[in-house]
Write an enzyme that holds these catalytic residues in place. Structure first.
Site, PDB file in Angstrom:
ATOM      1  N   HIS A  77       0.836  -1.205   0.000  1.00 30.33           N
ATOM      2  CA  HIS A  77       0.000   0.000   0.000  1.00 30.33           C
ATOM      3  C   HIS A  77       0.867   1.250   0.000  1.00 30.33           C
ATOM      4  CE1 HIS A  77       0.710  -0.779   4.283  1.00 30.33           C
ATOM      5  NE2 HIS A  77       0.441   0.483   4.530  1.00 30.33           N
ATOM      6  N   ASP A  81       5.854   4.166   5.248  1.00 32.07           N
ATOM      7  CA  ASP A  81       6.666   3.118   5.878  1.00 32.07           C
ATOM      8  C   ASP A  81       6.595   1.798   5.124  1.00 32.07           C
ATOM      9  OD1 ASP A  81       3.963   2.919   6.692  1.00 32.07           O
ATOM     10  OD2 ASP A  81       4.509   1.690   8.412  1.00 32.07           O
ATOM     11  N   HIS A 164      -6.961  -2.045   4.900  1.00 30.72           N
ATOM     12  CA  HIS A 164      -6.206  -1.066   5.699  1.00 30.72           C
ATOM     13  C   HIS A 164      -6.428   0.356   5.190  1.00 30.72           C
ATOM     14  CE1 HIS A 164      -2.989   0.595   8.082  1.00 30.72           C
ATOM     15  NE2 HIS A 164      -2.312   0.965   6.994  1.00 30.72           N
ATOM     16  N   ASP A 185      -0.094  -4.430   6.182  1.00 27.07           N
ATOM     17  CA  ASP A 185      -1.040  -3.896   7.172  1.00 27.07           C
ATOM     18  C   ASP A 185      -2.451  -4.298   6.741  1.00 27.07           C
ATOM     19  OD1 ASP A 185       1.153  -2.788   8.303  1.00 27.07           O
ATOM     20  OD2 ASP A 185       0.710  -0.721   7.731  1.00 27.07           O
ATOM     21  N   HIS A 402      -5.483  -1.292  11.779  1.00 32.56           N
ATOM     22  CA  HIS A 402      -4.604  -2.447  11.968  1.00 32.56           C
ATOM     23  C   HIS A 402      -5.376  -3.493  12.755  1.00 32.56           C
ATOM     24  CE1 HIS A 402      -0.775  -0.658  10.595  1.00 32.56           C
ATOM     25  NE2 HIS A 402      -1.242   0.470  11.101  1.00 32.56           N
ATOM     26  N   HIS A 424       6.285  -6.175  11.851  1.00 27.19           N
ATOM     27  CA  HIS A 424       5.588  -4.891  12.020  1.00 27.19           C
ATOM     28  C   HIS A 424       4.979  -4.774  13.419  1.00 27.19           C
ATOM     29  CE1 HIS A 424       2.923  -1.474  11.150  1.00 27.19           C
ATOM     30  NE2 HIS A 424       3.640  -1.287  10.046  1.00 27.19           N
TER      31      HIS A 424
END
Length: 702
Positions: A77, A81, A164, A185, A402, A424
């Site tokens: 995505h 990050d 997400h 995520d 999340h 993560h």
């Protein structure tokens, strides 16, 4: 940093799957996973760490990880990050692989990184890449739809909705029948505009899953929304201002929908402005409107009557110079962790006023200001370096998309994957989650291996599957009997094997049957009869005929030698292993004949001798050799090259010589026997004469 490895047994290297986090290993930020299996290398995500800047924010790529060997990079995505180091990897390293992401992710990726470059020019000293690198990276990115199966270098992969943010994907990768699911995520809870993460229809062998919230469980959505609007209303009523740090895309759209709905239902709030302070605000809304079909049913139904992202009570704020800060207001500004930008500027302006409030609505990474103020410090340091008291109230109401512990546990219980890798998540949260999941699966009598590697720590899994070829087409038109043998073409595509009849090649593959006609010109001027005579000594089927009105020698029905002119011939054959070998022998014979004129003279002598009824030199040699062998027992000789007719005559004479030799032996044996009998007769007579003399002497004495 060198790789640490956790070995899980011995076996073929090709059966060993290695997973190494280059980021997001016992941390949140710079997500990047390096995977090798069956000679293939795949990377998942390539983000930056929000708590660091410059080169320190990049994934931990060193000499142990050769990016030139990477076949495939899958980006889940558009959050920084997870994708912000992509231009650096594409143009500052030796990466040569292909890059895939979904359509919405590619569209918003460009917006997000444009803003990232703009902010980096002001906030950091080390620029990782520039606008030109970003523009060029767009040409390297390939897109795929959800559930669209793709294949690169024998690796199959497809995407599921992750829930997400808009366009977020979970990737399922299949290599030689072994599957890995990388969630990135994800959220299993449907919100106001996004679908929940999908449950894959197939169970993977390995799941790499986020562990952001560890063993925490989210508060029910309605309770969170009620708390959120209550904090805002209370702050406004006391004359304060509300700062909501959030990223430009993702949770911002969810919060905007909540605020728009609340303001529409409460006319008394209409005099209080709501600002969406982001340079990307207008472009972001266009992206969301473009990909409305990627959202949930509720939003799509609203879009049939009115655009849900055209807000009446929310205004865009491009810069603080346009902001009239004279009374209560609600400002949603980026970035979400107060590192820099407008959210940090507004925080510095408002943090010393107790009437104001800051609502942290998403996850905060260790080392950021947003995470720090959640610890309720008495003082904070402004961007100017000045230390001031923190008077404004700070509220944490998570709308982070999340998965919490409940969602993660249910997701893994349904998938029933035997191997789980946690990524993560902060080290403590990840450790608690690992312990909780192990306890859960033990109670369920489900054997599951759970690992939580650090950055650059490699975990290994061994998978060994038998190679199976699937018979298709006319080979299996009638079900074969057990133990019966099937004969056909074995075709490999990637790691899959198919057995099929040659006639089905076009139907089940992109291959076709074909033949290559080889033609080679060779100097030769000794005549086709000489060539045919020589080739008859090597091959069974040699004949002289015509082809395309040219004299031709046919050899074993696979090679033709055409007399093109008096000085050269053309050798023709359809390429295959057998015909190639025959053609090599024919070519060698042609060159030998053309270079050795004595061969032709011998051939002519043999032909002349056969016509005159004479014995050739070769035949004389055979006869002499046979006689000598009968006399001396062992004779060394070399056989000269001769024509086919001479060979037949030589063989005939050789047989006659053998007969003469046998007769000679018999006659010789008869003569020897006669001589032996004569000698015996003479001795007998001698002995008899001696006896008679002795008898005569005896008589005289008597």
């Amino acid at each position: 940093m060198s790789k640490r490895k956790e070995n899980v047994g011995e076996g073929d290297v090709g059966d060993l799957m290695e997973l190494t986090p280059l980021g997001a290993g016992q941390e949140v930020g710079r997500s990047c996973l390096y995977m090798t299996f069956k000679g293939k290398t795949i990377m998942f995500d390539c983000g930056v760490h929000p708590a660091y800047s410059g080169y320190n924010s990049l994934p931990m790529i060193d000499d142990d990880f050769d990016l030139a060997t990477v076949d495939l990079l899958l980006v889940t995505h558009f959050h920084l990050d997870h994708c912000a180091s992509l231009p650096y990897i594409l143009y500052k390293t030796n990466f040569k692989g292909r890059v895939f992401m979904t359509h919405p992710t590619k569209a918003i990726y460009h917006m997000m990184l444009s803003d990232f470059i703009r902010v980096s020019k002001v906030a950091v000293n080390e620029m990782l890449f520039d606008e030109q690198d970003l523009k060029r990276s767009m040409d390297r990115i390939e897109v795929l739809d959800f559930h669209q199966e793709m294949e690169v270098s024998g690796v199959s992969f497809w995407a599921y909705h992750a829930g997400h943010v808009l366009g977020a994907a979970m990737f399922m990768v299949d290599i030689a029948g072994t599957r890995l699911l990388y969630t990135g995520d994800y959220s299993r809870e449907e919100d106001r505009h996004l679908k929940a993460a999908e449950m894959p229809e197939v169970s993977p062998d390995v799941v790499v899953i986020e562990s952001t919230y560890g063993v925490q469980s989210h508060q029910p959505r309605k309770e969170r929304e009620a708390r959120f609007v209550d904090v805002i209303r209370t702050t406004i009523l006391r004359g304060g201002r509300v700062l909501i740090p959030t990223f430009a895309l993702g949770r911002a759209q969810e919060l905007l929908l909540i605020l728009e709905e609340y303001w529409a239902a409460h006319p008394e709030m209409h005099n209080v402005p709501i600002y969406y302070a982001s340079p990307l605000a207008k472009r972001c809304m266009k992206a969301y409107q473009t990909y409305i079909n990627s959202m949930n049913d509720k939003i799509r139904q609203q879009y049939d009557t009115a655009n849900p992202f055209e807000f009446k009570h929310i205004h865009n704020l491009k810069s603080l110079q346009e902001f009239d800060d004279t009374g209560p207001s609600v400002v949603m500004a980026s970035p979400g962790m107060l590192q820099s930008g407008m959210s940090r500027q507004l925080f510095d302006m408002w943090c010393q006023d107790a009437r104001n409030a800051c609502v942290i609505a998403g996850y905060c990474v260790e080392g950021t200001l947003a995470k720090f103020i959640l610890t309720e410090p008495k003082e904070v340091t402004l961007m100017s370096g000045l230390v001031v008291p923190l008077e404004m109230s700070v509220h944490y109401i998570s709308f982070s998309a999340h998965a919490d512990y409940t969602q993660t546990a249910q997701f893994l219980s349904t998938l029933r994957a035997p191997n789980v890798v946690l990524m993560h998540g902060e080290a403590n949260e990840m450790g608690r989650l690992k312990a909780a999941l192990q306890h859960k699966f033990t109670n369920e009598n489900f054997p599951c291996q759970i690992m939580n590697p650090k950055n650059c720590q490699t975990v290994q899994f061994r998978f060994k599957a038998e190679k199976v070829a699937r018979a298709v087409g006319s080979l299996v038109a009638a079900p074969p009997k057990e133990g019966a043998r099937l004969s056909g073409l074995l075709v490999q595509k990637g790691f899959g094997l198919q057995l099929l009849a040659p006639s089905d090649l076009r139907v089940y593959t992109q291959l076709t049957n074909g033949s290559v006609l080889q033609r080679q010109s060779v100097p030769y001027s000794q005549g086709m009869e000489v060539l045919a005579s020589r080739l008859e000594q090597i091959f069974d089927a040699v004949s002289i005929g015509e082809k395309r009105d040219l004299q031709c020698v046919h050899v074993s029905s696979v090679v033709s030698v055409l007399q093109q002119t008096a000085d050269y011939v053309v050798v023709e054959w359809s390429a295959d292993p057998i015909a190639d070998m025959v053609a090599d022998s024919v070519l060698a014979t042609l060159l030998q004949l053309d270079e050795d004129p004595s061969t032709v003279r011998r051939h002519q002598r043999q032909e002349t001798g056969a016509a005159d009824g004479e014995v050739t030199t070769n035949e004389d040699r055979d006869l002499v050799a046979t006689l000598l062998q009968d006399i001396f027992g062992s004779v060394m000789r070399s056989t000269p090259v001769s024509g086919t007719g001479g060979d037949k005559r030589a063989n005939k004479k050789k047989g006659e010589a053998r007969k003469k030799g046998a007769k000679h032996k018999k006659e010789k044996a008869t003569e020897e026997e006669k001589e032996e009998e004569a000698e015996k007769s003479a001795e007998h007579k001698k002995e008899k004469g001696t006896e008679e003399e002795e008898e005569e002497c005896g008589a005289q004495e008597g």
